[in-house]
Design a protein around this motif. Structure first.
Motif, PDB file in Angstrom:
ATOM      1  N   LYS A 105      18.301  19.182   4.775  1.00 47.54           N
ATOM      2  CA  LYS A 105      17.884  19.547   6.130  1.00 47.54           C
ATOM      3  C   LYS A 105      16.592  18.851   6.516  1.00 47.54           C
ATOM      4  O   LYS A 105      16.452  18.316   7.618  1.00 47.54           O
ATOM      5  CB  LYS A 105      17.730  21.063   6.225  1.00 47.54           C
ATOM      6  N   LYS A 106      15.610  18.851   5.603  1.00 51.16           N
ATOM      7  CA  LYS A 106      14.323  18.207   5.879  1.00 51.16           C
ATOM      8  C   LYS A 106      14.285  16.760   5.393  1.00 51.16           C
ATOM      9  O   LYS A 106      13.283  16.074   5.599  1.00 51.16           O
ATOM     10  CB  LYS A 106      13.195  18.991   5.202  1.00 51.16           C
ATOM     11  N   ASP A 112      16.481  18.501  -0.395  1.00 49.28           N
ATOM     12  CA  ASP A 112      16.537  19.308   0.835  1.00 49.28           C
ATOM     13  C   ASP A 112      17.110  18.410   1.925  1.00 49.28           C
ATOM     14  O   ASP A 112      16.379  17.633   2.559  1.00 49.28           O
ATOM     15  CB  ASP A 112      15.127  19.795   1.200  1.00 49.28           C
ATOM     16  N   LYS A 155      14.060  15.668   2.321  1.00 48.61           N
ATOM     17  CA  LYS A 155      12.986  15.539   1.341  1.00 48.61           C
ATOM     18  C   LYS A 155      13.554  15.796  -0.045  1.00 48.61           C
ATOM     19  O   LYS A 155      14.572  16.464  -0.203  1.00 48.61           O
ATOM     20  CB  LYS A 155      11.848  16.521   1.636  1.00 48.61           C
TER      21      LYS A 155
END
Length: 598
Positions: free
Chosen positions: A96-97, A94, A99
């Motif tokens: 965006k995060k 991910d 993670k």
């Protein structure tokens, strides 16, 4: 082609230092996920663990991932899977995060199992029946024919063999092993090689570190004497019994073996004495007992021995005051028998009664094994009943104050662990109370009850079950039983769809009357969440009947619900919600307390 290689390399670099949100495993049919995670450097971290547990998250690192793959492979090899293969699948990223979730695919392969176990005893002069000793050993060993080979169990078995020889007088005993693998059959033969060394005897014992406890008293505790055949289990038993005296915080027994294997083994004992005076104070709150407080004062080493005295003071809404003084004499007749003299004075305000109770208990306790104990106690009590509205009381309940005199016998088997919040084991208690008759007192009755609790570890979950059955028989014509000795049901530790004691027979004014027959049972599934938080789902059922030996299963009351637990050093803080089942007239009940329900 160069562009494709560049994109793949850039992707791998881009996820470096991303936070690892989750780690999953595929193909781990034998070894549970928890065990695999414990063997890794990287670990998953969720929001609650970071926020409340102050747990630092692991960051994605190609180097650490490769290290963990090697560690997981070696873990499987130690568990008998010599051909195990571990690889990491494509991570879920991910961006965006920032993670990432990791998945490790495991091919366990076929495990090696034990085909045969043999023993070789070297040296000469072994003067006991080695065959009988080895026969006993086979019952203690983890690895047996047909079992999967496990490194740690092999090491434990080697220690067991060595220690068993030390219990037969061979302080210098050594043990080793030889493994013969059979790759085609996926089998292995184990040969244990034992070098007993010379026969040994206890030498002189020196004692250091004692201040208040006399050396003479310490020597009285020794289960061996100079010149006896050496037996390491006697050192362990002595240490264990001395810890029970509560006089010592540290006990170290060090046999002084030598390189030239001299037969006489001196023993050096080092002790660090526990504080002679200890005090504990506490306050808390619960929905049933409201604000509660206690003080516990203990003085140890009275009159130069292991005697101790204890003063305990308590206050809560249920117990406005309670004063307990105890004189404890350990090792009365033997090391596992103790005497307790316990005068007490208390006021008890339960939903079904309000009494003042004062008296004396004389208790003899014995520990039969580490898990099994029992006691017999004589008691004399003078009870005053403070019930205000006697209109609703039976004729017997107006006979106040009254005296009670009798004996209480109890036995307990408990191998549950850990004690505050068990995850495995069994707890069984059985008690019998005989009041009056040849012991005097104003009422004649007998009371018997048993409480059985079982805890099963289901990987990450714990299944806890409980069954309590009780009965009271009166020898008097009016069948009166003192209110404080009757059975009651309902509350935070009982049937959680009812408030404390309100399930069962009631007086005309709605207060609990209690009864002479009772069944209570619970099934509870305990589920860990994050950090120190867990939740439970439970089903309780039971009831109380006024008549003797009267159990009507159609009258059982049922409740279901759930709760949340927060682990603390003094036990879990517990919040439960119980909802009566098949009872539309009742609503949910709420409970806040400390400690598991059972």
């Amino acid at each position: 082609m160069v562009l494709l290689f560049t994109l793949i390399a850039w992707t791998a670099v881009a996820q470096e230092n991303y936070e690892i949100r989750k780690i999953k495993f595929e193909g781990n049919d034998t070894i549970p996920e928890e065990t695999l995670l414990e063997g890794m450097i990287l670990h998953p971290t969720n929001y609650f663990e970071k926020k409340f547990g102050q747990k630092e998250p692991s960051l994605y690192s190609s180097e650490l991932i490769q290290t963990d793959i090697e560690r997981l492979t070696k873990l499987y090899q130690r568990m008998g899977f010599l051909d195990a293969q571990v690889k990491m699948l494509e991570p879920e990223i991910d961006d965006k995060k920032e993670k990432v979730e990791l998945t490790f695919k495991i091919n366990e392969g076929e495990a090696f199992r034990i085909d045969s176990i043999t023993y070789s005893i070297g040296g000469s002069g072994v003067d006991f029946n080695a065959d009988s000793v080895l026969s006993l050993l086979r019952e203690q060993l983890y690895l047996t024919k047909g079992k999967r080979f496990v490194d740690d169990e092999l090491g434990s078995d080697v220690s067991t063999i060595k220690n068993e020889f030390k219990n037969y007088g061979y302080a210098y005993a050594r043990a080793d092993y030889k493994i013969t693998p059979k790759p085609k059959e996926r089998l292995a033969d184990i040969e244990y090689i034992v070098q007993p060394g010379p026969k040994s005897y206890f030498g002189a014992t020196s004692i250091d570190g004692n201040k208040h406890v006399s050396e003479k008293y310490i020597r009285k505790q020794l289960q061996y004497k100079e010149g006896d055949e050496y037996n390491s289990s006697l050192l362990d038993d002595t240490r264990k019994d001395m810890y029970k005296l509560q006089l010592f915080s540290i006990l170290s027994f060090q046999p002084q073996t030598t390189k030239d294997q001299t037969p006489n083994i001196p023993v050096k004992i080092y002790v660090d004495e526990a504080p002679r005076f200890t005090s504990k104070f506490g306050v808390g709150y619960g929905t049933e007992d409201k604000i509660r407080a206690f003080t516990n004062l203990t003085y140890k080493g009275l009159w130069g021995g292991a005697r101790r005295v204890n003063l305990q003071l308590k206050h809560s809404a249920l117990t406005p005051y309670e004063i307990n003084f105890s004189y404890i004499q350990p090792q009365l007749f033997s090391s596992d028998v103790s005497l307790t003299l316990n005068p007490f004075f208390s006021r008890i305000k339960e939903p079904g009664y309000d009494i003042r109770d004062m008296g004396l208990n004389v208790k003899f306790s014995q520990e039969f094994t580490d898990d099994l104990s029992g006691y017999v106690s004589y008691y004399f009590e003078k009870v005053k009943n403070y019930e205000i509205d006697s209109t609703y009381l039976t004729s017997g309940e107006t006979d106040i104050p009254y005296n009670k005199s009798g004996i209480l016998l109890s036995t307990l088997f408990d191998n549950s662990d850990p004690k505050f919040s068990p995850t495995k084991g069994l707890n069984i208690s059985l008690a019998y109370k005989l009041n009056g008759y040849i012991f005097g007192g104003d009422f004649n009755y007998s009371r018997v009850w048993t409480d059985i609790r079982n805890y099963q570890d289901l990987d990450k979950l714990v299944l806890a079950t409980r069954l309590m059955i009780g009965a009271i028989h009166s020898g008097d014509s009016d069948k009166f039983i003192p209110v404080e000795d009757r059975f009651y049901a309902g509350g935070s530790n009982s049937i959680r769809g009812w408030q404390r004691s309100e399930l069962g027979p009631l007086r005309d004014d709605g207060t609990p009357r209690g009864g002479s027959s009772a069944i209570q049972a619970s099934v509870e599934l305990r589920i860990p969440l994050v950090w120190k938080l867990s939740v439970v789902s439970f089903m309780d059922f039971g009831n109380v009947w006024e008549q003797e030996l009267h159990y009507r299963l159609n009258d059982l009351a049922w409740a279901t619900g759930g709760g949340i637990r927060l682990e603390t050093p003094i036990g879990p803080i517990r919040f439960d919600v119980g909802v009566p089942v098949w009872n539309e007239k009742r609503s949910a009940e709420f409970f806040l307390s400390v400690g598991q329900a059972f």
